[in-house]
Design an enzyme around this catalytic site. Sequence first.
Site, short mmCIF file in Angstrom:
data_model
loop_
_atom_site.label_atom_id
_atom_site.label_comp_id
_atom_site.label_asym_id
_atom_site.label_seq_id
_atom_site.Cartn_x
_atom_site.Cartn_y
_atom_site.Cartn_z
CB ALA A 74 -27.98 28.55 -7.12
CB THR A 75 -23.50 29.71 -3.95
OG1 THR A 75 -24.62 30.29 -3.27
CG2 THR A 75 -22.26 30.54 -3.70
CG ASN A 154 -32.56 36.97 -4.44
OD1 ASN A 154 -32.14 37.46 -5.50
ND2 ASN A 154 -32.05 37.28 -3.28
CD GLN A 182 -35.64 32.71 -5.02
OE1 GLN A 182 -36.76 32.19 -4.89
NE2 GLN A 182 -34.86 32.93 -3.99
CG HIS A 204 -32.05 25.40 -0.72
ND1 HIS A 204 -32.45 26.48 0.04
CD2 HIS A 204 -30.96 25.81 -1.40
CE1 HIS A 204 -31.61 27.49 -0.17
NE2 HIS A 204 -30.71 27.11 -1.05
CB THR A 243 -17.74 11.17 -3.82
OG1 THR A 243 -16.40 10.69 -3.81
CG2 THR A 243 -18.72 10.00 -3.82
CB CYS A 329 -27.60 35.80 1.16
SG CYS A 329 -28.75 34.76 0.30
#
Length: 388
Positions: A74-75, A154, A182, A204, A243, A329
């Site tokens: 997501a970043t 979050n 989220q 994740h 890739t 974070c």
Amino acid sequence: MSQRPIYLDCHATTPMDKRVLEAMLPYFTEHFGNPSSINHLYGWEAEAAVKKARETIANAINCSPEEIIFTSGATEANNLAIKGVAEAYFSQGQHIITVESEHRAVLDPCKYLEILGFEITYLPVQKDGLIDLELLEKSIRNETILVSVMTANNEIGVLQPLQAIGEICQKKDVLFHSDAAQAIGKIPLDVKEMNINLLSLTAHKVYGPKGIGALYIRRRDPRVNIAPQLHGGGQEKEIRSGTLYTPQIVGFGKAIELSLEELETENKRQTELRDRLQKQLLSLEGVHLNGHPTQRLAGNINVSIEGVDGAALLLALQGNVALSSGSACTSTTTKPSHVLKALGHSDKLAYSSLRFGLGRFTTCQEIDIISKLIIDTVKSLRQTIINH
Ligand SMILES: *Cc1c(COP(=O)(O)O)cnc(C)c1O
């Protein structure tokens, strides 16, 4: 051997579901091909697996598969959306609107654009964490090119009214981006119904692998232009070169498939567990719930606890329960949470907060153990303060 702490930090990340791992495994070894290799079986196998995952993810948010661009998470999706729009629409305007309580993966690209000369409006939030829709509408100007408002927060779990925001943006002819890191797999999302033009996703936080996510980019009504931020082999329609990471993409697809299958039952189960824990926590004097009481993720509780230092509390608990005070974070910094500050909290109350993230593998027994532990620890810490 001592027991590992009970995990209640599902907003930071989630354990991977074993069913996801199983789906991924063959793509590391036997089916290792590059999905862009069009001349042999190895490439075709990988391409077929990527296609299937892309379709699953597209169906989950009601878009078409060619509108999904895989990223590292997501970043990267947020960076691609915000900087990509800024670059592509530069000549139409240089004003972007976002919100004070966004994740740093939205705030920091915006700050970066400020250095380049863009003007950013950071909307405040109300006491419950929701934005003021009238204020949003008033803040949109002729030169506004993008509105970025996250789906679910979050830290405090608050769910912003996406559909209403989408309507305002459509009426004002401004692009609408949302960070749904989220939210995906936890609440129903429909980019058509909600008038969303760009949506950031990650695997994740829903029991998928780390290092894979996607950006939804609308291709019609309107067709959104994005300036690529990674140049190279031209994968992903020239928007995101590199890739494709087939095993991670397969895992992402599987994680989304499972979470959608279980969405309703899991939301019901987690809401029950959350309410049980919340009731216990709020039974303590001087404990306040942060954020909206109901318009919030099923697995989220964020409380401020008067009269205890958050760091001391976490330290006292860390052998038994994995929790955090703010987001993972920002937990390396000692600043109080910018989200809680945006709710109008003092530094002191922001410091004394705990964030609980319940998930698929959280049990009722764990909730009961934790309730008792936290209540006892808070009481004893308060006692120590009084005795000093
Ligand atoms: C976790 C999170 C991110 C970052 O996602 P990654 O996939 O880890 O890069 C961005 N926004 C929100 C709201 C998050 O919760």
